[in-house]
Motif scaffolding. Structure first.
Motif, short mmCIF file in Angstrom:
data_model
loop_
_atom_site.label_atom_id
_atom_site.label_comp_id
_atom_site.label_asym_id
_atom_site.label_seq_id
_atom_site.Cartn_x
_atom_site.Cartn_y
_atom_site.Cartn_z
N SER A 1 0.68 -1.22 -0.07
CA SER A 1 0.05 -0.01 0.06
C SER A 1 0.92 1.10 -0.01
CB SER A 1 -0.97 0.03 1.10
OG SER A 1 -0.19 -0.16 2.51
N GLY A 2 0.32 2.43 -0.53
CA GLY A 2 1.24 3.70 -0.71
C GLY A 2 2.18 3.75 -1.59
N LEU A 3 2.23 2.75 -2.67
CA LEU A 3 3.31 2.82 -3.46
C LEU A 3 3.01 4.06 -4.51
CD1 LEU A 3 4.18 -0.99 -4.49
CD2 LEU A 3 5.24 0.52 -2.65
N ARG A 4 3.91 5.21 -4.71
CA ARG A 4 3.88 5.95 -5.57
C ARG A 4 4.20 5.46 -7.14
NH1 ARG A 4 6.86 8.67 -1.85
NH2 ARG A 4 8.71 8.57 -3.16
N THR A 5 3.62 6.34 -8.06
CA THR A 5 3.71 5.85 -9.40
C THR A 5 5.29 5.59 -9.94
OG1 THR A 5 2.05 7.37 -10.01
CG2 THR A 5 3.46 6.56 -11.64
N GLU A 6 6.28 6.11 -9.29
CA GLU A 6 7.63 5.94 -9.66
C GLU A 6 8.17 4.45 -9.08
OE1 GLU A 6 7.97 9.18 -6.32
OE2 GLU A 6 6.47 8.76 -8.18
N HIS A 7 7.56 4.29 -7.62
CA HIS A 7 7.89 2.99 -7.23
C HIS A 7 7.07 1.88 -8.11
CE1 HIS A 7 7.96 5.22 -3.16
NE2 HIS A 7 9.02 5.01 -3.65
N ILE A 8 5.86 2.03 -8.33
CA ILE A 8 5.37 0.85 -9.42
C ILE A 8 5.79 0.63 -10.51
CG2 ILE A 8 3.18 0.34 -10.68
CD1 ILE A 8 1.54 1.76 -8.42
N ARG A 9 6.45 1.70 -11.18
CA ARG A 9 7.21 1.70 -12.43
C ARG A 9 8.59 0.91 -12.28
NH1 ARG A 9 6.62 7.44 -15.56
NH2 ARG A 9 4.54 7.14 -16.23
N PHE A 10 9.21 1.24 -11.04
CA PHE A 10 10.35 0.33 -10.68
C PHE A 10 10.15 -0.98 -10.56
CE2 PHE A 10 14.09 -0.53 -7.58
CZ PHE A 10 14.94 -0.47 -8.91
N PHE A 11 9.15 -1.54 -9.80
CA PHE A 11 8.87 -2.63 -9.62
C PHE A 11 8.40 -3.52 -10.75
CE2 PHE A 11 8.05 -1.84 -4.92
CZ PHE A 11 8.97 -2.65 -4.76
N GLU A 12 7.67 -2.64 -11.86
CA GLU A 12 7.40 -3.25 -13.28
C GLU A 12 8.83 -3.63 -14.02
OE1 GLU A 12 3.31 -0.65 -14.26
OE2 GLU A 12 5.33 -0.33 -15.28
#
Length: 454
Positions: free
Chosen positions: A120-131
């Motif tokens: 929870s609370g992942l920002r867009t840049e975090h989600i992109r990095f995990f992608e």
């Protein structure tokens, strides 16, 4: 060509159909599973690797535009560090661990990225990095299998836990599945389906049943424990619609990693000052020690690596009656050895499956430093997460409204005699059968892929 893909928290595995049987393909050093770990000399090289791998021109241009700043940094690092275009700068699986052990504080290391996807609370840049992380790991596995089989893979069934996270499960699941879907499409899968991991494990087991039974499938993975009550056997296995056969399922974010973390916290952290006496007579704060070993929590790791924690350790050292232990803790933090320590805990857990005692060397921290652990210590340390696992099994049986004929357990941690003993004591006098602890989910996913794509 279709495949079953177990993108696991601890290990990845992929299967294809050969000679009317699901076959797991060797991925590294002749083994059919690749540890879910990645090490890069710079985290920006992860994004760079994805940009280079995307085959579709339009998709690659769009991706490059969305990661422009990161890719510029990657080029700057290459110039400054004199990395050539063909130098290996990203490592996977056992190689990733090896590089991390050799250069823990010089690169970027991540283990079990699947644990973070539903956070929870992942920002867009975090989600992109995990992608990007997931994409590179998927690409590594897919290319290895394509090289072995000589056939392009375009369709896949990917395993998923019942819930990626316990809090706000619906939003968590949606976020994690979107990350996995984006990554799968980027590596070249045209059709992507998902299947609950315990159901996949059950399908692998069902191939060997010669009579109908109600089975409690228990999949104790690295990040989650998932249970499913399923009607199985000759009367069911050829059906495409199995909805009515799945009587109940439960799942929670508690798995093998949590056992490792508990063992590391309770048995290793006292070597670094946890529980040590303070001159003031006040108790030693424990949260910063638990933050160190809670390697599956983004927030805990951010706090542990913060300047605030560094200052807190320095202050505690002045107040401690055993400052050398806090010096040891500061060294662990400064050189990012906390992932190594939790890996040692995992190794101890594995060793204690076959013996009553194991010696773990910690010489990378300090010469002659080691710790002997017993099965009884493991049993005591893992009680809280183990209790959650038992509750999930009991809840699945209660929800189904009937007693299983057999319990089928799979997943790396399921091999532990402590866990198997608890199942027998808590669930009752029901036969407990072992599956392929690392391959049953991938095999079951391959079975389902063959049914829906062939």
């Amino acid at each position: 060509m279709y495949c079953g893909f177990d993108y696991g928290t601890s290990n990845c595995a992929m299967g294809v159909f050969e000679n009317d049987e699901p076959q797991l393909i060797p991925l590294e050093a002749g083994k059919a599973f690749l540890p879910s770990a990645l090490y890069a000399f710079s985290r920006d090289f992860i994004t760079e690797g994805v940009a280079k791998s995307i085959q579709d021109d339009a998709a690659r241009r769009e991706y490059i535009e969305s990661r422009k700043a990161i890719l510029t940094r990657a080029q700057r690092v290459r110039r400054e560090e004199d990395y050539q275009a063909d130098d290996q700068v990203v490592f996977y699986g056992r190689e990733a661990f090896s590089e991390y052990y050799d250069y823990p504080d010089e690169g970027y290391f991540i283990k079990s990225p699947k644990s973070f996807l539903g956070g929870s609370g992942l920002r867009t840049e975090h989600i992109r990095f995990f992608e990007d992380i997931v994409t590179l790991m998927m690409l590594k596995v897919k290319r290895a299998v394509e090289a072995k089989t000589g056939i392009p893979l375009t369709q896949t069934v990917i395993g998923r836990p019942v819930n990626f996270q316990g809090i706000d499960a619906e939003a968590s699941n949606k976020q994690a599945l979107e990350i996995l879907s984006v990554a799968a499409k980027r590596v070249g899968f045209l059709d992507v389906e998902f299947l609950f991991e315990p159901i996949a494990a059950g399908m692998d087991f069902e191939r060997r049943l010669d009579k109908d039974q109600t089975v409690l499938v228990v999949d104790i993975g690295g990040g989650t424990t998932d249970c499913a009550m399923v009607r199985m056997g000759p009367s069911y296995r050829d059906k495409l619609d199995r909805t009515a056969d799945f009587l109940a399922h439960t799942g929670e974010r508690v798995g093998g990693n949590d056992l490792d973390i508990q063992l590391a916290g309770k048995e290793f952290m006292p070597l670094f000052g946890m529980g040590a006496p303070l001159k003031t007579g006040l108790p030693m704060p424990t949260q910063l020690f638990w933050n160190a070993v809670t390697t599956n929590d983004v927030t805990a790791q951010a706090v542990f690596n913060s300047l605030e924690t560094k200052k807190q350790i320095e202050e505690l050292r002045l107040d401690s009656k055993t400052p050398s232990l806090l010096d040891r803790f500061a060294y662990l933090r400064e050189h990012k050895h906390n992932f190594h320590l939790v890996r040692n805990s995992e190794e101890a857990k594995i060793n204690l499956s076959d013996s009553n005692e194991t010696l773990i060397s910690l010489e990378y921290i300090e010469k002659s430093l080691s710790k002997t652990l017993s099965r009884d210590q493991l049993d005591s340390a893992i009680t809280p997460p183990l209790e959650k696992m038992m509750q999930l099994m009991s809840s699945a049986i209660e929800e189904a409204g009937e007693t299983p004929d057999v319990i089928y357990i799979t997943g790396g941690s399921a091999k532990s005699p402590i866990i198997q003993k608890q199942i027998r004591e808590r669930i009752g006098d029901i036969p407990v059968l072992d599956g392929d602890h690392f391959g049953s989910v991938a095999s079951g996913l391959t079975v389902w892929a063959q049914r829906i794509f062939s």
